[in-house]
Write a protein that holds these residues in place. Structure first.
Motif, PDB file in Angstrom:
ATOM      1  N   PHE A   1       1.970 -12.693 -33.976  1.00 32.44           N
ATOM      2  CA  PHE A   1       0.856 -12.208 -33.153  1.00 32.44           C
ATOM      3  C   PHE A   1      -0.373 -13.105 -33.258  1.00 32.44           C
ATOM      4  N   HIS A   2      -0.444 -13.909 -34.327  1.00 32.89           N
ATOM      5  CA  HIS A   2      -1.584 -14.833 -34.427  1.00 32.89           C
ATOM      6  C   HIS A   2      -1.506 -15.910 -33.359  1.00 32.89           C
ATOM      7  N   MET A   3      -0.307 -16.182 -32.902  1.00 35.91           N
ATOM      8  CA  MET A   3      -0.118 -17.240 -31.907  1.00 35.91           C
ATOM      9  C   MET A   3       0.069 -16.675 -30.501  1.00 35.91           C
ATOM     10  N   GLY A   4      -0.061 -15.379 -30.380  1.00 32.68           N
ATOM     11  CA  GLY A   4       0.003 -14.775 -29.052  1.00 32.68           C
ATOM     12  C   GLY A   4       1.118 -13.752 -28.915  1.00 32.68           C
ATOM     13  N   VAL A   5       1.097 -13.077 -27.785  1.00 37.43           N
ATOM     14  CA  VAL A   5       2.058 -12.006 -27.519  1.00 37.43           C
ATOM     15  C   VAL A   5       3.159 -12.571 -26.615  1.00 37.43           C
ATOM     16  N   MET A   6       4.401 -12.280 -26.953  1.00 40.13           N
ATOM     17  CA  MET A   6       5.506 -12.760 -26.098  1.00 40.13           C
ATOM     18  C   MET A   6       5.809 -11.778 -24.975  1.00 40.13           C
ATOM     19  N   GLY A   7       5.596 -10.495 -25.228  1.00 37.47           N
ATOM     20  CA  GLY A   7       5.919  -9.506 -24.210  1.00 37.47           C
ATOM     21  C   GLY A   7       5.466  -8.122 -24.624  1.00 37.47           C
ATOM     22  N   ASP A   8       5.876  -7.145 -23.813  1.00 40.34           N
ATOM     23  CA  ASP A   8       5.428  -5.769 -24.056  1.00 40.34           C
ATOM     24  C   ASP A   8       6.548  -4.816 -23.631  1.00 40.34           C
ATOM     25  N   LEU A   9       6.838  -3.835 -24.459  1.00 41.35           N
ATOM     26  CA  LEU A   9       7.915  -2.892 -24.122  1.00 41.35           C
ATOM     27  C   LEU A   9       7.636  -2.224 -22.777  1.00 41.35           C
ATOM     28  N   ALA A  10       6.343  -2.045 -22.462  1.00 44.84           N
ATOM     29  CA  ALA A  10       5.982  -1.362 -21.216  1.00 44.84           C
ATOM     30  C   ALA A  10       6.345  -2.211 -19.989  1.00 44.84           C
ATOM     31  N   ARG A  11       6.612  -3.504 -20.195  1.00 40.79           N
ATOM     32  CA  ARG A  11       6.898  -4.373 -19.046  1.00 40.79           C
ATOM     33  C   ARG A  11       8.395  -4.547 -18.792  1.00 40.79           C
ATOM     34  N   GLY A  12       9.207  -3.691 -19.418  1.00 33.14           N
ATOM     35  CA  GLY A  12      10.643  -3.742 -19.107  1.00 33.14           C
ATOM     36  C   GLY A  12      11.442  -4.549 -20.110  1.00 33.14           C
ATOM     37  N   SER A  13      12.514  -5.170 -19.639  1.00 34.64           N
ATOM     38  CA  SER A  13      13.532  -5.769 -20.499  1.00 34.64           C
ATOM     39  C   SER A  13      12.976  -6.739 -21.558  1.00 34.64           C
ATOM     40  N   VAL A  14      13.279  -6.441 -22.801  1.00 36.97           N
ATOM     41  CA  VAL A  14      12.859  -7.324 -23.897  1.00 36.97           C
ATOM     42  C   VAL A  14      13.622  -8.641 -23.787  1.00 36.97           C
ATOM     43  N   ARG A  15      14.873  -8.540 -23.398  1.00 35.34           N
ATOM     44  CA  ARG A  15      15.709  -9.742 -23.287  1.00 35.34           C
ATOM     45  C   ARG A  15      15.086 -10.738 -22.307  1.00 35.34           C
ATOM     46  N   GLU A  16      14.695 -10.234 -21.140  1.00 37.53           N
ATOM     47  CA  GLU A  16      14.103 -11.147 -20.153  1.00 37.53           C
ATOM     48  C   GLU A  16      12.814 -11.765 -20.676  1.00 37.53           C
ATOM     49  N   GLN A  17      12.018 -10.935 -21.354  1.00 38.44           N
ATOM     50  CA  GLN A  17      10.731 -11.448 -21.839  1.00 38.44           C
ATOM     51  C   GLN A  17      10.919 -12.433 -22.998  1.00 38.44           C
ATOM     52  N   TRP A  18      11.971 -12.248 -23.779  1.00 40.66           N
ATOM     53  CA  TRP A  18      12.266 -13.185 -24.887  1.00 40.66           C
ATOM     54  C   TRP A  18      12.498 -14.604 -24.349  1.00 40.66           C
ATOM     55  N   TYR A  19      13.078 -14.681 -23.128  1.00 40.72           N
ATOM     56  CA  TYR A  19      13.363 -15.988 -22.533  1.00 40.72           C
ATOM     57  C   TYR A  19      12.288 -16.418 -21.521  1.00 40.72           C
ATOM     58  N   SER A  20      11.127 -15.736 -21.550  1.00 41.13           N
ATOM     59  CA  SER A  20      10.101 -16.034 -20.534  1.00 41.13           C
ATOM     60  C   SER A  20       9.278 -17.268 -20.909  1.00 41.13           C
ATOM     61  N   ARG A  21       8.515 -17.751 -19.948  1.00 38.86           N
ATOM     62  CA  ARG A  21       7.585 -18.868 -20.179  1.00 38.86           C
ATOM     63  C   ARG A  21       6.534 -18.481 -21.202  1.00 38.86           C
ATOM     64  N   GLN A  22       6.091 -17.225 -21.095  1.00 39.99           N
ATOM     65  CA  GLN A  22       5.053 -16.739 -22.019  1.00 39.99           C
ATOM     66  C   GLN A  22       5.556 -16.824 -23.473  1.00 39.99           C
ATOM     67  N   ALA A  23       6.827 -16.437 -23.667  1.00 37.23           N
ATOM     68  CA  ALA A  23       7.391 -16.491 -25.019  1.00 37.23           C
ATOM     69  C   ALA A  23       7.543 -17.947 -25.472  1.00 37.23           C
ATOM     70  N   ASP A  24       7.949 -18.817 -24.555  1.00 41.91           N
ATOM     71  CA  ASP A  24       8.076 -20.255 -24.892  1.00 41.91           C
ATOM     72  C   ASP A  24       6.736 -20.823 -25.346  1.00 41.91           C
ATOM     73  N   GLU A  25       5.693 -20.386 -24.673  1.00 43.86           N
ATOM     74  CA  GLU A  25       4.360 -20.887 -24.986  1.00 43.86           C
ATOM     75  C   GLU A  25       3.965 -20.483 -26.417  1.00 43.86           C
ATOM     76  N   VAL A  26       4.295 -19.249 -26.802  1.00 43.79           N
ATOM     77  CA  VAL A  26       4.001 -18.805 -28.179  1.00 43.79           C
ATOM     78  C   VAL A  26       4.804 -19.655 -29.165  1.00 43.79           C
ATOM     79  N   ARG A  27       6.068 -19.909 -28.849  1.00 42.42           N
ATOM     80  CA  ARG A  27       6.896 -20.740 -29.742  1.00 42.42           C
ATOM     81  C   ARG A  27       6.299 -22.123 -29.907  1.00 42.42           C
ATOM     82  N   ARG A  28       5.816 -22.654 -28.803  1.00 44.48           N
ATOM     83  CA  ARG A  28       5.238 -24.003 -28.856  1.00 44.48           C
ATOM     84  C   ARG A  28       4.018 -24.007 -29.783  1.00 44.48           C
ATOM     85  N   ARG A  29       3.163 -22.957 -29.642  1.00 50.72           N
ATOM     86  CA  ARG A  29       1.977 -22.889 -30.511  1.00 50.72           C
ATOM     87  C   ARG A  29       2.390 -22.698 -31.966  1.00 50.72           C
TER      88      ARG A  29
END
Ligand SMILES: C[S@@+](CC[C@H](N)C(=O)[O-])C[C@H]1O[C@@H](n2cnc3c(N)ncnc32)[C@H](O)[C@@H]1O
Ligand code: SF4
Ligand code: SF4
Length: 357
Positions: free
Chosen positions: A290-318
């Motif tokens: 969480f110090h490097m950002g949020v990858m997703g939110d349960l309220a936004r639907g599928s965790v699987r899809e969000q795990w592979y999202s651009r937003q999640a990639d960006e957190v990994r990069r940071r």
């Protein structure tokens, strides 16, 4: 203005993303912070400073159901805050049990009594981890909770038949305060049939404080007697080799010796947990860090899809560029990060390789 060079760069970046996503496995560690509330004020933790609404039962139930379908059987790690404060805890444990999902829960143990242990046993809890840093009042002082060590000792020694299916472990944080008492704790644990294992953590920067590299220089629990630290860890390694109930990998115990010299070890070695760790907050946001950002939110639907999202990639990069030292790669998720950072042979502890990446 776009130039041939910037276009090439953008194209390579798109290609890298595609390859990374393709290679990215599903998360291997699922860590749920059902609550951040806690009635204790331990000297090394300020997690309880969180205030605000928390999720109820349904989103957690749906998450477990989705993860089970995606990952197959997995381990649902329940941390906190103090999880025994969660009103729907046994209901959620039962749901996990019904789906064949293993559960593990870490607690300060203050609220444990026979009826609660019985309920936890009946709901199918797999592993109960009791935090205990010393058998003496040192533990009570660290947690500002008189009589707590005695209470936990009694919980362990009278671990009832109704809860016997639960695996019982001790989790102990190594700090200046308990350095001289850890072996007594181990002696006791070795003699307790009820206990499966003792797991050590090294003091890390207190949770929910502003992260900084020099935190340890101003922390009065940080051990500065390195000879005493080395001596203790060497003896713990020997006890483990002789069959002692110590769960840490040997490499991790060796690593702690370096860590207590310089807790920023992984600043030099990078944090790769973005590829394996899924932490879900009490409010339903998730991330590997969480110090490097949020990858997703349960309220936004599928965790699987969000795990592979651009937003999640960006957190990994940071995360890969992180210059902080924190509890996750050092303690709870050491093994998984070490395997990614040092490669398949990471268990063959090589001090030079660790010191000079
Ligand atoms: C944050 S607590 C949450 C679960 C529960 N409230 C408990 O105390 O067991 C999880 C574990 O982290 C440990 N811990 C807390 N602060 C720490 C720190 N600064 N460094 C290393 N471990 C810490 C606790 O002792 C406990 O074993
Ligand atoms: S370590 Fe556990 S018991 Fe202590 S304040 Fe933090 S959450 Fe509460
Ligand atoms: S070490 Fe890893 S988990 Fe810790 S703050 Fe840095 S990126 Fe986050």
């Amino acid at each position: 203005m776009s130039t041939p060079f910037s276009e090439l760069h953008a194209g390579l970046d798109r290609l890298r993303r595609l390859v990374e996503r393709e290679e990215l496995p599903p998360p291997a560690i699922i860590d749920a912070q059902l609550t951040l509330r806690c009635f204790m004020r331990c000297r090394y933790c300020r997690i309880w400073t969180f205030e605000g609404e928390e999720l109820g039962f349904e989103p957690w139930r749906d998450l477990v159901t989705e993860l089970r379908a995606w990952l197959g059987p997995f381990q649902f790690i329940i941390s906190g805050g103090e999880p025994l404060l969660v009103p729907y805890l046994t209901e959620l444990l039962e749901h996990c049990r019904d789906l064949g999902v293993q559960t593990s829960l870490t607690t300060n143990g203050r609220l444990l009594d026979d009826p609660l242990l019985e309920r936890l046993g009946r709901s199918g809890l797999g592993t109960l981890v009791l935090s205990l840093d010393a058998l003496s009042p040192t533990h009570d002082q660290l947690r500002d909770s008189p009589g707590l060590a005695g209470h936990l000792r009694s919980v362990v020694e009278h671990f009832g038949t109704s809860s016997e299916r639960i695996k019982l472990k001790i989790l102990s944080v190594i700090s200046r305060a308990n350095l001289g008492e850890i072996e007594t704790l181990l002696d006791w644990a070795e003699g307790c049939e009820e206990l499966t294992a003792v797991l050590f953590q090294a003091l890390a920067q207190p949770f929910s404080t502003e992260f900084r590299q020099d935190w340890y220089l101003h922390n009065d629990l940080w051990p500065d007697d390195l000879e005493a630290v080395d001596g203790l860890l060497d003896r713990v390694v020997r006890r483990q080799a002789a069959g002692g109930k110590i769960e840490n990998e040997r490499f991790q115990l060796e690593f702690y010796k370096l860590y207590f010299r310089d807790p920023n070890q992984f600043v030099r070695h990078r944090c790769n947990l973005g590829r394996v760790l899924l932490k879900i907050s009490n409010q339903g946001q998730f991330s590997a860090c969480f110090h490097m950002g949020v990858m997703g939110d349960l309220a936004r639907g599928s965790v699987r899809e969000q795990w592979y999202s651009r937003q999640a990639d960006e957190v990994r990069r940071r995360m890969r560029r992180c210059d902080l030292s924190c509890n996750l790669p050092v303690n709870c998720n050491f093994k998984e990060n070490a395997a990614l950072v040092f490669g398949d042979r990471w268990r063959e502890f090589d001090r030079d390789a660790v010191e000079q990446p």
